[in-house]
Design a protein around this motif. Structure first.
Motif, short mmCIF file in Angstrom:
data_model
loop_
_atom_site.label_atom_id
_atom_site.label_comp_id
_atom_site.label_asym_id
_atom_site.label_seq_id
_atom_site.Cartn_x
_atom_site.Cartn_y
_atom_site.Cartn_z
N GLU A 1 0.86 -1.18 0.00
CA GLU A 1 0.00 0.00 0.00
C GLU A 1 0.90 1.24 0.00
O GLU A 1 1.87 1.31 0.77
N ASN B 1 -4.62 5.04 -2.15
CA ASN B 1 -5.86 5.48 -1.49
C ASN B 1 -6.52 6.60 -2.28
O ASN B 1 -5.87 7.56 -2.68
N GLU C 1 -7.84 1.89 -3.03
CA GLU C 1 -8.54 1.69 -1.76
C GLU C 1 -9.49 2.86 -1.56
O GLU C 1 -9.09 4.02 -1.65
N ASP D 1 -11.86 0.27 1.92
CA ASP D 1 -10.96 0.54 3.04
C ASP D 1 -11.76 0.81 4.31
O ASP D 1 -12.93 1.20 4.24
N LYS E 1 -11.13 -4.29 3.33
CA LYS E 1 -10.08 -4.19 4.33
C LYS E 1 -10.73 -3.90 5.67
O LYS E 1 -11.37 -2.85 5.84
CA CA Z 1 -5.72 2.48 2.90
#
Ligand code: CA
Ligand code: C2E
Ligand code: CA
Length: 759
Positions: free
Chosen positions: A524, A582, A614, A644, A665
């Motif tokens: 990530e 993200n 995400e 996320d 997640k």
């Molecule tokens: Ca994240």
């Protein structure tokens, strides 16, 4: 005008009839030749030689201070056709005296250049001036090889011929001049009739004498309707005085021309023209009439006007907020700059307020963007009407407004204004059938008390606003002693913009490992700000701020670009790692975003399945309709999508099922303590089950120890991420970590095999 050589009364040779007859025949002959001067001169030269029995004859014409050849006849080496200076020779004497001269023998005549004559084989010469308007304009010459070859009779003959020649010359000159005039007139007539430009002949009073077809077409009036009227009658009333007085001024001052842009009123429409007028003078130099040329420039003017209004519009857009029409930050800063200008009078103070709505985000999230926009527009309108026209209301971004009160004396004045603002905000707004009441936090800075420049004042107002928000006091004046020091948001925002340009933003990478075998296939990307004075700044300090302003869009693209570049570099090192980036709510309502991503993938030549996005549940819910379309496009491009912070929002399962996501997640707040808190453990377990049922991968983030790791593995969770494995680290460190891990795993496998073998 031609003066004849005066015959000698003392019994010189007189004119005989045969000579006259010859001359008359000559005139007939010349009439047949017509007005061609060249041909006339040639005939005269030929006849002169024939009638006198001379060796050569020539017509020479005056050109400046020399004689040039008009025609020659006979021996050309004698009457050479070149230019001769009008000097001390027989021609010169004849011209200067205006009399015909006979040189019987060049050898004893001091009017002749004997040497030159001898070299040409000339012994006798006659020179007769050609007179026109009392002036000698040329000379008729006769040459003989013998001394005494010519007598007075020959002179007389030549004088008669010279009269004929002079007459012909006068005629021809007159004709030339006339022909020029006639041709000029004809040319003008043709131009006048065929020109695409409007042309008008005007008398000195400006009355139309003649109007060409082009101006008739332009004004859609016939010749009959135009002629006889003043041109100014057709000029647009507002332009009439200006054009008429300019015309009359030109006439009376004897000027020659004028030019201006003005309008005409045609039969059907108003026409913009570029018109110019020139005065024509008669031969005595008196003005006699004028020619006006009129060009249609309506389209040009229209284009010009359109450009001007576009420019005004652009300027307006550059300084105003598109949604509310309020001043934007640029204009707001500019207004403050004016208000605090020390050159202005100093007896008044001014106040700068920053207004931040409380709870706007919730309304925006639950009722949607359109409702949020409607609310902002309504509040903007109310704020404006609550304040004076000399005050400025600006939208600084999101749900934040800036107010400038340029003329206040006391704090009480400000408080009155603040009360009015608060009342305007708190009065319920009807939105989608609901009656909503909002509150706001207002921070105020005073000039010159709190600061003397725009930046300081804004920073103080901003700090006061946060103080009011923290204290839930509604409003607060800046108070240096109360408000904690920290880098204020305003400054940070400006710095962040610059940071983007200066590449101060860097990416750290945190691995996601498959729980089954510990393999790392993905990382990530997490943003860090290498601040020049504050060191490494975490995303929580600047991402929310970037999300409130438009800055998050370029920021996200920057992150994707940097991530893909890294991905490419790893691939070059033989390391195939997918990178998760993200996204924010704004990216998910931005129709251009998918294409921009496609462009970046192409730029770095990365297969789309190495990129993962995400997205938090709340970001997805800002505008579910639009977001879904964008997510579908990204997914169809082959990019993996992950939800996320799962568990912190309120995504409905029904909605989730319709989205093209690949992974969820589990939020770290549940994972971190699941070894101690049974509630958290239950949430994690049911999320894992839910993911399995939906066919999604489940990743647990925030795994800090081995117990949690093992528990997740036993629950069938797909992958894990957390400090237990690795903190987010720079790319190079990650690469080293992966290498170490590869060696360690290999060793462990080898040890395991060895023990297996022994047992
Ligand atoms: Ca994240
Ligand atoms: P996130 O997406 O939930 O990222 C995970 C955060 O949890 C990271 O914080 C990471 O350092 C932290 N974390 C990872 N493992 C553990 C752990 O075992 N224990 C604990 N306590 N924390 C762990 P970080 O890097 O400070 O990022 C915070 C948030 O900032 C991110 O939360 C994400 O929402 C946002 N963010 C970071 N980079 C970007 C970005 O490029 N774009 C956007 N839109 N947001 C970003
Ligand atoms: Ca997270």
């Amino acid at each position: 005008m031609v003066r004849l050589h005066t015959p000698d009364p003392s019994g010189g040779p007189t004119l005989d009839v045969s000579v006259l007859r010859t001359v008359i025949a000559m005139q007939h002959e010349l009439a047949a030749v017509g007005l061609d001067l060249k041909a006339v001169m040639q005939r005269i030269a030929d006849r002169t030689r024939e009638l006198t029995g001379g060796t050569a004859a020539a017509v020479r014409l005056l050109d400046g201070d020399a004689l040039v050849c008009g025609a020659t006849s006979g021996a050309r080496e004698i009457a050479k056709p070149h230019r001769l200076p009008l000097g001390n020779n027989l021609s010169g004497h004849a011209m200067r005296s205006g009399r015909s001269l006979l040189c019987v023998d060049v050898e004893d005549d001091d009017r002749v250049d004997a040497a030159l004559s001898r070299s040409r084989g000339v012994r006798s010469i006659i020179a007769v001036p050609l007179l026109h308007g009392g002036q000698a304009v040329g000379v008729l010459l006769l040459y003989g090889e013998e001394a005494g070859a010519f007598g007075e009779r020959d002179v007389t003959m030549m004088e008669l011929l010279s009269v004929v020649l002079s007459g012909a010359m006068a005629h021809a000159a007159e004709f030339e001049a006339k022909r020029d005039q006639v041709q000029a007139l004809a040319r003008f007539e043709a131009t006048f009739a065929n020109a695409l430009t409007g042309m008008v002949l005007l008398d000195l009073d400006g009355r139309i004498l003649d109007a060409n077809p082009a101006i008739q077409r332009l004004l859609t009036y016939t010749h009959g309707e135009l002629a006889g009227n003043r041109l100014s009658q057709f000029v647009f009333p507002a332009d009439r005085r200006k054009t008429r007085s300019a015309y009359l001024r030109m006439v009376s001052s004897g000027g020659t021309s004028l030019r201006m842009h003005h309008r005409f009123v045609g039969r059907e429409e108003v026409i913009w023209v570029d018109s110019s007028a020139s005065l024509v003078h008669d031969s005595e130099g008196r003005p006699s009439f004028a020619i006006a040329m009129i060009q249609d420039i309506t389209q040009h003017k229209e284009a010009e006007a359109a450009l001007l209004s576009q420019a005004a519009l652009n300027q307006h857009q550059a300084l105003h907020d598109a949604l509310t029409g309020l001043a934007n930050r640029t204009l707001f800063n500019d207004r403050i700059g004016h208000a605090v200008n020390p050159r202005r009078r100093t007896d008044t103070r001014c106040a700068i307020a920053v207004v931040d709505l409380d709870g706007f985000k919730e309304i925006n999230d639950s009722l949607g963007h359109a409702a949020g926009d409607e609310l902002l527009v309504e509040l903007s309108r109310r704020l404006e009407s609550a304040l004076r026209t000399s005050d400025t209301v600006a939208r600084l971004g999101g749900d934040e407004f800036g107010i400038l009160l340029p003329e206040i004396r006391t704090r009480a004045d400000v408080l009155h204004a603040v009360d009015r603002m608060r009342a305007a905000i708190e009065e319920p707004v009807a939105l989608q059938g609901l009656s909503l009441s909002l509150e706001a936090s207002i921070g105020i800075a005073l000039y010159p008390d709190d600061g003397e420049d725009v930046e300081t004042l804004l920073r103080c107002a901003d700090a006061a606003m946060y103080h009011a928000k923290d204290e839930k006091s509604g409003s607060a004046f800046y108070d240096a002693s109360q408000i904690r020091h920290g880098t204020p948001r305003v400054t940070l925002m400006g710095e962040l913009r610059r940071a983007l340009d200066r590449q101060e933003l860097i990416l750290y990478y945190q691995p996601k490992a498959v729980l089954l075998d510990g393999a790392v296939h993905a990382v990530e990307a997490l943003l860090r700000w290498q601040h020049p004075s504050r060191g490494l700044v975490g995303p929580d300090e600047f991402i929310p701020m970037a999300q409130q302003t438009g800055l998050i869009k370029p920021l996200t693209l920057y992150v994707i670009d940097a991530a893909l570049r890294q991905c490419q570099a790893w691939l070059a090192d033989g390391l195939r790692l997918a990178i998760a980036v993200n996204l924010s709510a704004r990216n998910l309502v931005d129709g251009d975003f998918p294409d921009q991503v496609a462009g970046l993938l192409e730029r770095w030549e990365i297969e789309p399945d190495l990129l993962e996005f995400e997205i938090t549940e709340s970001a997805m819910l800002t505008d579910p309709g639009r977001t879904r379309l964008i997510l579908e496009r990204l997914s169809s491009m082959g990019i993996r999508l992950s939800i996320d912070d799962f568990g912190t929002g309120y995504s409905s399962l029904a909605y989730l099922k319709r989205l093209p996501v690949n992974e969820i997640k589990v939020d770290r707040s549940f994972v971190m303590n699941m070894d101690e808190d049974e509630d958290d453990a239950t949430i994690v377990r049911s999320t894992i089950d839910l993911g399995r049922n939906l066919g999604l991968d489940v990743v647990a983030e925030g795994v800090e120890n081995e117990q949690v790791w093992e528990r997740l593995r036993s629950l069938g969770c797909t992958a894990a991420q957390g400090y237990y494995l690795s903190r987010p680290v720079p790319a190079s460190e990650l690469q080293a970590w992966l290498e170490q891990r590869r060696v360690a795993v290999a060793r462990r496998v080898a040890v395991a095999r060895a023990t297996q073998g022994r047992s």
